[in-house]
Motif scaffolding. Structure first.
Motif, short mmCIF file in Angstrom:
data_model
loop_
_atom_site.label_atom_id
_atom_site.label_comp_id
_atom_site.label_asym_id
_atom_site.label_seq_id
_atom_site.Cartn_x
_atom_site.Cartn_y
_atom_site.Cartn_z
N SER A 340 11.10 -21.09 18.54
CA SER A 340 9.79 -20.59 19.31
C SER A 340 9.88 -21.08 20.90
N PHE A 341 11.02 -21.71 21.21
CA PHE A 341 11.45 -22.03 22.79
C PHE A 341 12.51 -22.50 22.87
N ALA A 342 13.32 -22.57 24.06
CA ALA A 342 14.59 -22.91 24.57
C ALA A 342 14.26 -23.55 25.96
N MET A 343 15.04 -24.52 26.08
CA MET A 343 15.01 -25.29 27.54
C MET A 343 16.45 -25.74 27.87
N GLY A 344 16.59 -25.97 29.05
CA GLY A 344 17.68 -26.45 29.81
C GLY A 344 18.30 -26.07 31.10
N GLY A 345 19.42 -25.87 31.41
CA GLY A 345 19.65 -25.47 32.76
C GLY A 345 21.18 -25.78 33.29
N MET A 346 21.30 -25.88 34.34
CA MET A 346 22.73 -26.28 35.11
C MET A 346 22.57 -27.77 35.67
N TRP A 347 23.63 -28.32 35.22
CA TRP A 347 23.62 -29.68 35.77
C TRP A 347 23.78 -29.91 37.36
N GLU A 348 24.69 -28.73 37.67
CA GLU A 348 25.23 -28.94 39.13
C GLU A 348 24.35 -27.62 39.86
N ARG A 349 24.04 -28.04 40.98
CA ARG A 349 23.39 -27.04 41.89
C ARG A 349 24.44 -26.18 42.80
N ILE A 350 24.54 -24.85 42.73
CA ILE A 350 25.32 -24.38 43.50
C ILE A 350 24.53 -23.34 44.36
N ARG A 351 25.27 -23.02 45.72
CA ARG A 351 24.47 -22.14 46.52
C ARG A 351 25.00 -20.61 46.25
N GLU A 352 24.16 -20.17 45.33
CA GLU A 352 24.77 -18.73 44.86
C GLU A 352 24.46 -17.81 45.81
N PHE A 353 24.83 -16.62 45.34
CA PHE A 353 24.66 -15.34 46.03
C PHE A 353 22.95 -15.25 46.66
N ASP A 354 22.83 -15.32 47.91
CA ASP A 354 21.34 -15.00 48.40
C ASP A 354 20.42 -16.21 47.84
N ASN A 355 21.32 -17.52 47.85
CA ASN A 355 20.54 -18.61 47.30
C ASN A 355 19.45 -18.33 46.18
N GLU A 356 20.09 -17.75 45.00
CA GLU A 356 19.10 -17.33 44.23
C GLU A 356 19.55 -17.99 42.78
N GLN A 357 20.03 -19.40 42.62
CA GLN A 357 20.21 -19.85 41.34
C GLN A 357 19.06 -20.52 40.96
N HIS A 358 18.93 -20.26 39.61
CA HIS A 358 17.56 -20.67 38.88
C HIS A 358 18.26 -21.96 38.17
N ARG A 359 17.73 -23.12 38.44
CA ARG A 359 18.56 -24.33 37.84
C ARG A 359 17.93 -24.49 36.54
N TRP A 360 16.81 -24.56 36.09
CA TRP A 360 16.32 -25.00 34.77
C TRP A 360 15.04 -24.42 34.49
N ASP A 361 14.70 -24.42 33.29
CA ASP A 361 13.17 -23.76 32.78
C ASP A 361 13.07 -24.23 31.36
N VAL A 362 12.07 -23.76 30.86
CA VAL A 362 11.59 -23.55 29.55
C VAL A 362 11.20 -22.24 29.19
N ALA A 363 11.82 -21.60 28.21
CA ALA A 363 11.62 -20.22 28.06
C ALA A 363 10.99 -19.92 26.61
N PHE A 364 9.97 -19.04 26.57
CA PHE A 364 9.50 -18.59 25.40
C PHE A 364 9.73 -16.98 25.14
N PRO A 365 9.60 -16.52 23.81
CA PRO A 365 9.87 -14.94 23.77
C PRO A 365 8.87 -14.28 24.47
N ILE A 366 9.22 -13.12 24.73
CA ILE A 366 8.43 -12.10 25.47
C ILE A 366 7.12 -11.77 24.71
N GLY A 367 6.12 -11.83 25.07
CA GLY A 367 4.77 -11.41 24.74
C GLY A 367 4.07 -12.50 23.89
N THR A 368 4.69 -13.85 23.89
CA THR A 368 4.06 -14.89 23.65
C THR A 368 2.66 -15.05 24.09
N PHE A 369 2.63 -14.87 25.54
CA PHE A 369 1.28 -15.14 26.06
C PHE A 369 0.80 -13.61 26.81
#
Length: 546
Positions: A340-369
């Motif tokens: 039904s869902f997933a959650m987690g992320g990256m323990w370490e912060r990195i200044r990735e290309f164009d500073n676009e690292q996405h650190r953590w979130d909760v995700a749901f299947p497409i169309g849930t909402f």
């Protein structure tokens, strides 16, 4: 047609219809922002015009003529001067005019190989002038030598160079180039299978890997090389399946674009491969998903499509693996996944290309909402950002991940923006002074925020801001079935229970989860950061490459 081919035909039909109805600009193109879109849309329009199995309501002869004319316009602005430093290249955007626009190294990387594919697949349908123009452009691409570069970072650029070496080496009977491509393929496969991909969750980078090697797999004739390309593609689809949840890409990302977060819309390759969600009307990156396809291994399909038992995915990822000295320089990704869902992320912060690292979130299947966003997360912005921008995170965050809980602390210096941003999906929400409790599809979600917050309900999401130089967020999720096993039989009962579970915020955040795990995130600036679960420090020894 197979089911996969039917899904590809659906994509071709939709994009072709859009290309057919889109007016041609005064400069002869459909798009000015990205030259590659002209090639993609013209390809789809041409395919629909010449293939009677593709549903198409327009005049096919008119459609073919329009597609060919756009192709001609595109081929004419290639730099075809061998003495030029941009020989073989195209401009990326077409301003002020296509002829005056500066040439760019990016378009040919992927588009060059796809041109070979297009010319070969539709050879019998091409007019003689267009066939000749394509052959001339491909010859200039070959002689430009843009792809003759040694491996160093093992990233998406080099993946495309490797595919180009194979494709062009075969097409021009260049045995030395073909062997270079084989050697590069073997080295890349060996490195990513041993150390992992440094471009974790990086869209559209990942799809450029897939498209480049699938294009080569489609074109290469020698069986032995094709088998090695299959190995690479099996690896890539196993990576994708690992982080797949109903069209969503879960876990951290080394890079996000607005079409990746907070709603997954770069999903055409997922749709072709897995097909367990409705094809969206919004298709921001069409590229060649309607043409290129490789059947993922059965094991990957099972992983992606049959998630019943919750799992934890612990991975170590190389920061950069260009040299042997960086082999042990790794970061650590954690994801907890249910059906039904997933959650987690990256323990370490990195200044990735164009500073676009996405650190953590909760995700749901497409169309849930419906058409709403399918990710939930908070972050501290790296700098003042435009309204609605939910990217570019600062380094002033510490995290703790454990199963269905994410904890984040924000110790923000005075020179930085004094607030955090949050995005939540649409759902049934109960708002309290320091908490939000939501029923999101079949998932109950509790969001505790250290400081006061403001929530704005928009058409496709809830946008949250919270002021303060010290802040913290704790998120816990549980689906209805698991909640019922814990004796929680309704949303109102969940809300009443979670009201009693307010975390302790201060120099450290302490929280006890619904499963009675004791979680402690210490963020005192005068001490080392520590994440403690049931009195045990986080141990990364169980984090593996695969």
């Amino acid at each position: 047609m197979s089911t996969r081919q039917q899904r590809q035909a659906e994509i071709i039909a939709n994009i072709a219809a859009a290309a057919y109805s889109k007016p041609v600009l005064s400069n002869g193109f459909l798009f000015e922002q990205d030259v590659r879109d002209n090639f993609y849309y013209a390809s789809y329009l041409f395919a629909a015009a010449v293939d009677s199995q593709i549903a198409f309501d327009g005049d096919r002869q008119e459609a073919k003529a329009k597609a060919e004319q756009i192709m001609f316009q595109l081929l004419e602005i290639q730099d075809q001067h061998p003495e030029s430093s941009t020989y073989g290249h195209w401009p990326l955007n077409l301003r002020p005019t296509p002829q005056e626009a500066a040439k760019n190294t990016l378009p040919v990387e992927l588009m060059g190989s796809l041109m070979v594919y297009f010319a070969q697949r539709y050879e019998e349908h091409l007019s003689s002038p267009l066939k000749a123009a394509l052959e001339q452009a491909i010859t200039h691409i070959y002689h430009s030598n843009f792809y003759r570069k040694p491996l160093s970072n093992y990233g998406h650029h080099e993946a495309k160079y490797t595919a180009a070496k194979l494709i062009l080496g075969q097409r021009f009977a260049d045995e030395e180039l073909l062997q270079d491509g084989i050697d590069s393929l073997r080295a890349t496969y060996g490195r990513v299978t041993k150390h992992g991909m440094s471009e974790y969750g990086g869209l559209p980078w990942f799809w450029h890997w897939v498209q480049a090697f699938t294009c080569a797999w489609e074109l290469i004739e020698e069986a032995a090389i094709k088998r090695e390309l299959s190995q690479m593609l099996d690896y890539l689809w196993n990576v994708r399946a690992t982080y797949y949840l109903g069209g969503a890409w879960v876990g951290p990302h080394s890079r996000i674009w607005p079409h990746d977060m907070p709603k997954d819309t770069n999903v055409l390759h997922d749709y072709v491969q897995f097909g367990d969600f409705k094809l969206p009307t919004e298709m921001p990156r069409t590229e060649y998903a309607g043409f290129l396809a490789y059947d993922a291994p059965e094991a990957s399909l099972r992983t992606a499509l049959h998630r019943i038992t919750p799992i934890e995915i612990r991975r170590q990822i190389p920061r950069q693996i260009g040299t042997e000295t960086h082999r042990d320089d790794v970061v650590h990704s954690y994801v907890y996944m249910t059906e039904s869902f997933a959650m987690g992320g990256m323990w370490e912060r990195i200044r990735e290309f164009d500073n676009e690292q996405h650190r953590w979130d909760v995700a749901f299947p497409i169309g849930t909402f419906g058409d709403g966003v399918n990710h939930a997360y908070f972050f501290h912005p790296d700098q003042a950002q435009p309204e609605g921008d939910l990217r570019h995170q600062s380094e002033y965050t510490e995290v703790l991940f454990h199963r269905n809980v994410v904890m984040a602390s924000y110790d923000i210096p005075e020179h930085a923006p004094s607030y955090i941003k949050g995005c939540l999906p649409l759902g049934e929400w109960v708002e309290e002074p320091n908490a939000l409790f939501g029923l999101c599809g079949t998932v109950y979600m509790a969001v505790f925020i250290q400081q006061a917050f403001k929530r704005e309900v928009l058409a496709d999401r809830c946008f949250v801001t919270s002021q303060g130089y010290r802040n913290g967020v704790v998120v816990e999720c549980i689906d209805k079935a698991d909640a019922d096993r814990l004796g929680i039989q309704s949303f109102s009962q969940f809300v009443n229970l979670m009201r009693t579970k307010q975390p302790s915020f201060g120099n450290e955040i302490a929280y006890e989860s619904l499963y009675h795990h004791r979680l402690l995130l210490s963020s005192d600036p005068n001490q080392e950061i520590s994440a403690v679960i049931d009195d045990e420090m986080i141990d990364f020894s169980s984090y593996t490459v695969a």
